[in-house]
Design a protein around this motif. Sequence first.
Motif, short mmCIF file in Angstrom:
data_model
loop_
_atom_site.label_atom_id
_atom_site.label_comp_id
_atom_site.label_asym_id
_atom_site.label_seq_id
_atom_site.Cartn_x
_atom_site.Cartn_y
_atom_site.Cartn_z
N LEU A 143 96.41 37.74 50.39
CA LEU A 143 97.27 38.64 51.39
C LEU A 143 96.62 39.69 51.96
O LEU A 143 96.73 40.41 53.23
CB LEU A 143 98.52 38.88 50.85
CG LEU A 143 99.58 37.81 50.50
CD1 LEU A 143 100.92 38.40 50.21
CD2 LEU A 143 99.94 37.00 51.76
N LEU A 144 95.73 40.31 50.83
CA LEU A 144 95.09 41.65 51.60
C LEU A 144 93.82 40.98 52.55
O LEU A 144 93.69 41.92 53.47
CB LEU A 144 93.98 42.18 50.29
CG LEU A 144 93.33 43.51 50.56
CD1 LEU A 144 94.32 44.53 51.06
CD2 LEU A 144 92.81 44.07 49.51
N VAL A 145 93.19 39.97 52.57
CA VAL A 145 92.52 39.39 53.69
C VAL A 145 93.15 39.14 54.90
O VAL A 145 92.81 39.52 55.88
CB VAL A 145 91.66 38.19 53.24
CG1 VAL A 145 91.02 37.55 54.27
CG2 VAL A 145 90.60 38.35 52.14
N VAL A 146 94.27 38.63 54.73
CA VAL A 146 95.50 38.37 56.02
C VAL A 146 95.61 39.80 56.76
O VAL A 146 95.60 39.84 57.93
CB VAL A 146 96.60 37.71 55.62
CG1 VAL A 146 97.57 37.42 56.49
CG2 VAL A 146 96.09 36.33 54.99
N LYS A 171 102.36 48.91 49.78
CA LYS A 171 102.49 48.02 48.71
C LYS A 171 101.74 46.88 48.85
O LYS A 171 101.54 46.10 49.77
CB LYS A 171 103.91 47.22 48.64
CG LYS A 171 104.27 46.60 47.52
CD LYS A 171 105.83 46.09 47.45
CE LYS A 171 106.11 45.29 46.43
NZ LYS A 171 107.39 44.85 46.54
N GLN A 172 100.68 46.70 47.65
CA GLN A 172 100.13 45.50 47.68
C GLN A 172 99.97 44.86 46.31
O GLN A 172 99.76 45.25 45.07
CB GLN A 172 98.48 46.24 47.83
CG GLN A 172 97.35 45.07 47.71
CD GLN A 172 95.91 45.56 47.77
OE1 GLN A 172 95.86 46.75 48.10
NE2 GLN A 172 95.08 44.80 47.12
N GLU A 173 100.58 43.64 46.49
CA GLU A 173 100.74 42.91 45.32
C GLU A 173 100.22 41.43 45.92
O GLU A 173 99.88 41.02 46.82
CB GLU A 173 102.20 42.65 44.94
CG GLU A 173 102.83 43.88 44.40
CD GLU A 173 104.23 43.95 44.08
OE1 GLU A 173 104.74 42.84 44.15
OE2 GLU A 173 104.72 44.81 43.51
N VAL A 208 103.02 45.11 52.03
CA VAL A 208 103.94 45.86 52.81
C VAL A 208 103.21 46.98 53.67
O VAL A 208 102.53 47.74 52.96
CB VAL A 208 105.16 46.49 52.07
CG1 VAL A 208 106.09 47.26 53.04
CG2 VAL A 208 105.93 45.67 51.38
N TRP A 209 103.36 47.33 54.72
CA TRP A 209 102.88 48.25 55.30
C TRP A 209 103.79 49.08 56.37
O TRP A 209 104.93 48.48 56.92
CB TRP A 209 101.58 48.02 56.14
CG TRP A 209 101.92 47.14 57.44
CD1 TRP A 209 101.89 47.45 58.86
CD2 TRP A 209 102.02 45.43 57.40
NE1 TRP A 209 102.09 46.28 59.74
CE2 TRP A 209 102.15 45.19 58.81
CE3 TRP A 209 101.94 44.52 56.57
CZ2 TRP A 209 102.29 43.84 59.09
CZ3 TRP A 209 102.16 43.25 56.96
CH2 TRP A 209 102.29 42.81 58.33
N GLN A 210 103.54 50.22 56.92
CA GLN A 210 104.30 50.77 57.49
C GLN A 210 103.74 51.67 58.79
O GLN A 210 102.52 52.14 58.72
CB GLN A 210 105.10 52.13 56.60
CG GLN A 210 105.97 52.92 57.37
CD GLN A 210 106.81 53.67 56.32
OE1 GLN A 210 106.24 54.40 55.67
NE2 GLN A 210 107.93 53.57 56.24
N ARG A 259 110.05 50.21 61.35
CA ARG A 259 108.58 50.44 61.26
C ARG A 259 107.93 49.90 60.00
O ARG A 259 106.71 50.35 59.79
CB ARG A 259 107.95 51.67 61.87
CG ARG A 259 108.69 52.19 63.05
CD ARG A 259 108.20 51.52 64.25
NE ARG A 259 108.45 52.34 65.38
CZ ARG A 259 109.53 51.81 66.16
NH1 ARG A 259 110.23 50.81 65.96
NH2 ARG A 259 109.94 52.45 67.52
N THR A 260 108.70 49.20 59.18
CA THR A 260 108.28 48.80 57.88
C THR A 260 108.13 47.27 57.88
O THR A 260 109.12 46.58 58.04
CB THR A 260 109.09 49.26 56.71
OG1 THR A 260 109.08 50.53 56.92
CG2 THR A 260 108.40 48.95 55.66
N PHE A 261 106.93 46.61 57.60
CA PHE A 261 106.72 45.18 57.98
C PHE A 261 106.09 44.53 56.41
O PHE A 261 105.23 45.27 55.77
CB PHE A 261 105.75 44.81 58.99
CG PHE A 261 106.14 45.81 60.04
CD1 PHE A 261 107.30 45.47 60.87
CD2 PHE A 261 105.70 47.07 60.43
CE1 PHE A 261 107.72 46.00 62.01
CE2 PHE A 261 105.99 47.74 61.51
CZ PHE A 261 107.00 47.31 62.43
N ALA A 262 106.36 43.30 56.21
CA ALA A 262 105.78 42.76 55.19
C ALA A 262 105.29 41.11 55.67
O ALA A 262 105.84 40.55 56.39
CB ALA A 262 106.64 42.61 54.04
N ILE A 263 104.28 41.07 54.81
CA ILE A 263 103.84 39.62 54.75
C ILE A 263 103.87 38.90 53.38
O ILE A 263 103.55 40.00 52.34
CB ILE A 263 102.24 39.42 55.25
CG1 ILE A 263 102.17 39.92 56.58
CG2 ILE A 263 101.63 37.91 54.83
CD1 ILE A 263 102.45 38.54 57.70
#
Length: 205
Positions: free
Chosen positions: A119-122, A144-146, A151-153, A198-202
């Motif tokens: 997910l970090l690569v994505v 947030k990085q798991e 999750v980013w903002q 303005r907060t999003f997740a993959i």
Amino acid sequence: MSAFLGPIHYWLYNKIKLQEDLVDAVVVLAQEEGITELSDTLAMKYGKFDRSPLETIIDEGNIHGWLQDKVSRAEYRLAEGVTTLLNKDANVLGRLEAIFYEAGEEKASELLQQEDLSLLVVYKAISDSLLDGMPCDRAVALVKQEEDEIVWQTVHCVHEHYWNEVEGNVENYYKLRAAYLSGFAHALGLKFEVLGERTFAIKKG
């Protein structure tokens, strides 16, 4: 490569080009909707975008200023193009979202041959494609990085004033951005979610 240009300049220029590709798609849709003058209007107000190799067109005496100008013009073109379309027919938003969704799918497909699709690569690939001002603006932050969720903002919206100046609504930009990211995630078998303002997740799964 010019001695004055580094990878970050090409990185930003590529992001500008991707947004200009989206502007071109908006113009095509406008023509289909009978707004035949949009291309000329955008060119008159903001100039025509030159896709020549960066090292052949950039002002090496003012690299930062040149790139900032191109960022601003790309933002104005997208904001005015979308706003012009929606002012004619608000129902065309769905077709715009489909264009951005497909663009996200197409961009994400470039990653499918990579062995490492963490997910970090994505997330990095997303950051490499979406225009969020200049690098010094630090408009977006990873919160947030798991392994199964990123999750980013948006901590500083660099888009709103462009939309305000063309009497548009920046929320339309974020709807189109969400469509792009949904397509991006779908192409990779992932899920994109809007978690809040303005907060999003993959996410995986």
